[in-house]
Motif scaffolding. Structure first.
Motif, short mmCIF file in Angstrom:
data_model
loop_
_atom_site.label_atom_id
_atom_site.label_comp_id
_atom_site.label_asym_id
_atom_site.label_seq_id
_atom_site.Cartn_x
_atom_site.Cartn_y
_atom_site.Cartn_z
N THR A 163 0.82 -1.21 0.00
CA THR A 163 0.00 0.00 0.00
C THR A 163 0.86 1.26 0.00
N THR A 164 1.87 1.30 0.87
CA THR A 164 2.70 2.50 0.91
C THR A 164 3.52 2.62 -0.38
N MET A 165 3.81 1.48 -0.98
CA MET A 165 4.52 1.53 -2.26
C MET A 165 3.63 2.13 -3.35
N ALA A 166 2.36 1.70 -3.37
CA ALA A 166 1.41 2.25 -4.34
C ALA A 166 1.19 3.74 -4.09
N LEU A 167 1.13 4.10 -2.81
CA LEU A 167 0.93 5.50 -2.44
C LEU A 167 2.11 6.34 -2.92
N ASP A 168 3.28 5.77 -2.83
CA ASP A 168 4.50 6.47 -3.22
C ASP A 168 4.57 6.69 -4.73
N GLN A 169 3.79 5.93 -5.46
CA GLN A 169 3.76 6.07 -6.92
C GLN A 169 2.86 7.21 -7.38
N LYS A 170 2.04 7.72 -6.46
CA LYS A 170 1.08 8.77 -6.83
C LYS A 170 1.76 10.14 -6.85
N GLY A 171 1.57 10.85 -7.92
CA GLY A 171 2.20 12.15 -8.05
C GLY A 171 1.25 13.29 -7.75
N GLU A 172 1.76 14.51 -7.75
CA GLU A 172 0.92 15.70 -7.55
C GLU A 172 -0.17 15.73 -8.61
N GLY A 173 -1.38 16.11 -8.16
CA GLY A 173 -2.50 16.18 -9.10
C GLY A 173 -3.23 14.86 -9.25
N GLU A 174 -2.65 13.77 -8.78
CA GLU A 174 -3.35 12.48 -8.84
C GLU A 174 -4.26 12.36 -7.62
N PHE A 175 -5.09 11.30 -7.63
CA PHE A 175 -6.13 11.18 -6.60
C PHE A 175 -6.02 9.91 -5.76
N LEU A 176 -6.44 10.03 -4.50
CA LEU A 176 -6.60 8.86 -3.63
C LEU A 176 -8.09 8.57 -3.54
N SER A 177 -8.47 7.30 -3.46
CA SER A 177 -9.91 7.04 -3.48
C SER A 177 -10.57 7.41 -2.16
N ASP A 178 -9.88 7.25 -1.03
CA ASP A 178 -10.49 7.57 0.25
C ASP A 178 -9.50 8.23 1.21
N PHE A 179 -10.01 9.14 2.02
CA PHE A 179 -9.19 9.88 2.98
C PHE A 179 -10.13 10.31 4.10
N VAL A 180 -10.06 9.64 5.24
CA VAL A 180 -11.04 9.80 6.31
C VAL A 180 -10.40 10.34 7.58
N GLY A 181 -11.03 11.31 8.19
CA GLY A 181 -10.51 11.81 9.45
C GLY A 181 -11.24 13.07 9.88
N PRO A 182 -10.76 13.78 10.86
CA PRO A 182 -9.63 13.39 11.70
C PRO A 182 -10.07 12.35 12.73
N LEU A 183 -9.25 11.31 12.94
CA LEU A 183 -9.62 10.23 13.84
C LEU A 183 -8.74 10.27 15.09
N GLY A 184 -9.20 9.60 16.12
CA GLY A 184 -8.45 9.54 17.37
C GLY A 184 -8.57 10.83 18.18
N ASN A 185 -8.06 10.78 19.40
CA ASN A 185 -8.10 11.95 20.27
C ASN A 185 -6.85 12.79 20.07
N PRO A 186 -6.99 14.12 20.08
CA PRO A 186 -5.81 14.97 19.97
C PRO A 186 -4.88 14.75 21.16
N THR A 187 -3.60 15.03 20.95
CA THR A 187 -2.63 14.92 22.04
C THR A 187 -2.98 15.94 23.13
N ASP A 188 -2.97 15.46 24.37
CA ASP A 188 -3.34 16.32 25.49
C ASP A 188 -2.12 17.15 25.91
N VAL A 189 -2.21 18.46 25.66
CA VAL A 189 -1.08 19.34 26.01
C VAL A 189 -1.49 20.34 27.08
N GLU A 190 -2.70 20.16 27.60
CA GLU A 190 -3.24 21.16 28.52
C GLU A 190 -2.35 21.39 29.74
N GLY A 191 -2.08 22.62 30.01
CA GLY A 191 -1.34 22.99 31.22
C GLY A 191 0.16 22.72 31.15
#
Lengths: 461, 281
Positions: B69-97
């Motif tokens: 997958t990362t190899m295929a991703l590395d083949q994609k150039g500027e202006g090309e498309f990815l079929s899916d991109f989902v987010g933002p997922l997970g909890n943000p890093t807690d930096v409070e205080g």
């Protein structure tokens, strides 16, 4: 014409030895002639107990009569009055616990094959029906979160009433549990696609890759995007584990993960990039439909498969046909057995299951006899892949990110029978409210919520 | 479809792309991740968000080529498309205080450490960073880290650049000075494990960002489970950050090896495919 045959006309199926080698649908469906014959087995009794057994009260004898007359499209239209997903429900409803359980013909002999007839009417409709006409829009916008049975049903009914509906789906494909959970061999994905295409033809917009709670909160759907009402049909997708030692070893999966890899990501196909762990000796823990789906999937991936269930054969919660199909396909069952530990090898991969035998005691709150451990009954089962199919809890994301949305202790959203939640303009239904239940209940809840949303928005106008 | 706006090689194995996803750019906070699919047949892989540009609607991710997958991703150039991109997922890093913190980045994990350091700067904290690599040729984001850091150290295992050795050496020196509210560690599991061991005697809150195998990223598959303080947690909804002192790193290391054989096969398959198409890999 009344048909006195005592048993259902057999469902044509792919032979077991053939189907364990493919993922195509097992049950092939009645042809027109068989459907008419089966429909003639209905005696049209006065009390219509089957209708009472249906969670959404489909007018069963009426649609069956239409089938016996050869008016197949009319039969479909009757079912459609109460059900949004007949092609799906005809395939996955536990009919033996619902409509068919109460069929008078079942007293002596077998009940009428109501599920099979429903499926027939729906499949016939899709083969022959003209394209749906797009209703006139009333310009009012409703957001539906989740595209499983509840969301699809709710979106469909609202669209027919003229609402401008957008469905938000977290995954890359719409359909929810119908696409990630239920396997192709039981519910072809083409059927779900057709349902989604139908919604699109009614003007419903489907936004995949949209995780509500993260990308937009429920609040933002209303304030930023201007939806006047929101329906939450986010389902129960959070898998439960047993909490036993070794459960996080390699080769131990939730049924959700295993099925998602195979169904949604098509890991069984040669050109899919998604890996699936191909165990040689797979054990599936649990006895519901999901356990059967996982076991039969593992069989198709070439494994020797054993289902381990803590109660007896009689108590199996799975749909009867699924258990029968699993047995025919060579899935083995160990009843009255419960795992207590997963033993691992030096690489921390599953190697064996340490189990205990169980016996059934007095009935518990679910009405089923409670299993108790038989003293000194410990034994081990060799296995290199363990799939946990123990049920699921509601997806937590919306509950965690929506202030003021009241929930039960296990995360179920509090909603009344019309889908009203503690927040004005926010409705919910399906497994997100009930915890894991059936497709038809979720579908029914989606329809009820659509009515309720319509009333709410009319009162506001 | 999601368009690739820019693509930049950071070293021979590591690439940064910016993907057009305006809403994610608007919502994402440091520590969150996305899941992408390159194409219709692709698998879903999680990648932590390396940066965002709200004005351009861009979300940056950095990846190392490891499997098909990362190899295929590395083949994609500027202006090309990815079929899916989902987010933002997970909890943000807690930096409070947090007023004074150490950020420890290792290898490609520096891509995630950078926005955490940036977020800490934003809230006015003093940020000391330690980033480590195998050798000079793998160094990424050095300038970016230098620009953000009040103190900066760089190590390479072979001593070909910066200080010779692993990140724990400069980390220990900093800890000796004391006065830190938190240590954030992001990188290979072994590095995070040893960071936790290093900070333990100093009693500083230590946070590790986990990147286990994942499918849906919404709590549904249970694939990303991590044992924290003896309890099973799902990295996608409970994390990806956890208290580093309580994580069972050894278990996660084993779990992440589950598909190594498959990864190698897919990598080879992709190599052959790209050769056939006449592109070089």
């Amino acid at each position: 014409m009344y048909n006195g045959r005592m048993t259902k006309y057999p469902m044509p199926v792919q032979a077991p030895e053939e189907r364990v080698g493919n993922f195509s649908e097992v049950a092939l469906g009645y042809d027109e002639e068989t459907a008419k014959f089966e429909a003639e087995r209905c005696i049209h009794c006065k009390n219509r107990p089957c209708v009472g057994g249906c969670p959404v009260s489909v007018r069963i004898p009426d649609f069956i009569e239409k089938i016996s007359e050869g008016a197949f499209e009319e039969a479909y239209q009757i079912i459609s009055e109460s059900s949004a997903l007949p092609a799906v429900c005809g395939r996955v409803c536990p009919q033996e616990k619902q409509c068919e359980k109460f069929c008078v013909r079942g007293i002596k002999g077998e009940p009428v094959g109501i599920g099979r007839l429903e499926r027939f009417a729906a499949d016939h409709h899709y083969k022959h029906a003209p394209k749906a006409e797009r209703p006139v829009s009333n310009g009012r916008r409703v957001a539906v979160v989740g595209s499983g049975p509840a969301g699809l049903a709710c979106a469909g009914d609202l669209a027919r009433l003229g609402y401008d509906v957008t469905v938000f789906e977290a995954l890359h494909t719409a359909g929810g549990v119908l696409v990630y959970g239920i396997p192709e061999f039981r519910l072809p994905k083409r059927i779900v696609e057709r349902e989604v295409e139908h919604l699109v033809s009614l003007g419903v917009k489907v936004e995949t890759n949209s995780v509500i709670g993260r990308l937009y909160t429920v609040e933002e759907l209303r304030t930023e995007l201007g939806f006047e009402a929101v329906f939450l049909g986010t389902g129960a997708g959070l898998p439960r584990f047993m909490g036993i030692k070794g459960e996080n070893a390699k080769g131990v999966f939730s049924a959700n993960e295993y099925l998602t890899r195979v169904n949604l990501m098509k890991a069984y196909e040669e050109d899919s990039e998604t890996p699936v762990y191909r165990g040689k000796k797979v054990t599936v823990v649990g006895g519901g439909n999901v356990a059967m789906d996982a076991a039969r999937t593992a069989r198709r991936l070439g494994a020797d498969v054993t289902v381990i269930y803590r109660r007896g054969a009689e108590e199996l919660p799975a749909r009867r046909e699924e258990t029968e199909h699993a047995m025919e396909e060579g899935v083995k069952f160990k009843f009255l057995t419960n795992p207590v530990e997963i033993l691992t090898d030096s690489q921390n991969a599953a190697a064996a299951l340490r189990c205990v035998e169980m016996e059934l005691g007095a009935p518990d709150e679910s009405g089923r006899r409670r299993p108790c451990v038989k003293e000194g009954s410990e034994f081990t089962v060799e296995t290199d892949c363990v799939i946990m199919a123990l049920g699921t809890s509601p997806n937590p994301l919306i509950q965690k990110t929506t202030a003021g949305l009241e929930t039960r202790p296990h995360g179920e959203i509090l909603a009344d029978e019309n889908g009203k939640t503690s927040l004005e303009g926010v409705f919910a239904g399906g497994d997100a409210v009930t915890g894991s239940a059936t497709v038809i209940l979720a579908m029914g809840a989606g329809k009820a919520a659509a009515r309720s949303i319509d009333e709410y928005l009319r009162s506001k106008a | 479809m999601y368009r690739i706006l820019t693509r930049r090689k950071l070293n021979q194995n590591v690439t940064m792309i910016e993907v057009e996803a305006p809403r994610i750019a608007q919502k994402a906070l440091a520590g969150q991740f996305i899941i992408l699919r390159v194409d219709e047949r692709g698998e879903r892989i999680p990648l932590t968000i390396a940066g965002t540009d709200i004005g351009r609607g861009a979300v940056a991710v950095i990846f190392q080529v490891v499997g098909g997958t990362t190899m295929a991703l590395d083949q994609k150039g500027e202006g090309e498309f990815l079929s899916d991109f989902v987010g933002p997922l997970g909890n943000p890093t807690d930096v409070e205080g947090v007023k004074r913190a150490i950020v420890v980045g290792g290898g490609v994990g520096c891509a995630i450490a950078l926005p955490v350091a940036g977020r800490l700067k934003e809230i006015g904290a003093e940020v000391h960073t330690v980033i480590g690599f195998r050798s000079r040729e793998f160094v990424i984001l050095e300038e970016e880290f230098r620009a953000l850091s009040d103190k900066f150290s760089l190590t390479t295992d072979d001593g070909s650049y910066g200080e010779k050795g692993n990140v724990c050496i400069p980390l220990k020196r900093l800890l000796e000075e004391g006065g830190y509210d938190a240590v954030y560690t992001i990188g290979p599991l072994a590095m995070m494990k040893y960071t936790a061991l290093t900070t333990k005697p100093y009693n500083v809150r230590t946070v590790a960002s986990m990147d286990p195998i994942m499918i849906d990223g919404t709590g549904m598959c249970g694939c990303c489970r991590v044992t924290v303080d003896g309890v099973t947690k799902f990295a996608c909804v409970d994390g990806p950050d956890f208290d580093a002192q309580k994580i069972d790193f050894d278990e996660t290391m084993q779990r992440n090896r589950a598909y190594l054989g498959f990864e190698a096969t897919m990598r080879e398959k992709h190599c052959n495919l790209f050769k056939k198409e006449g592109t070089d890999v």
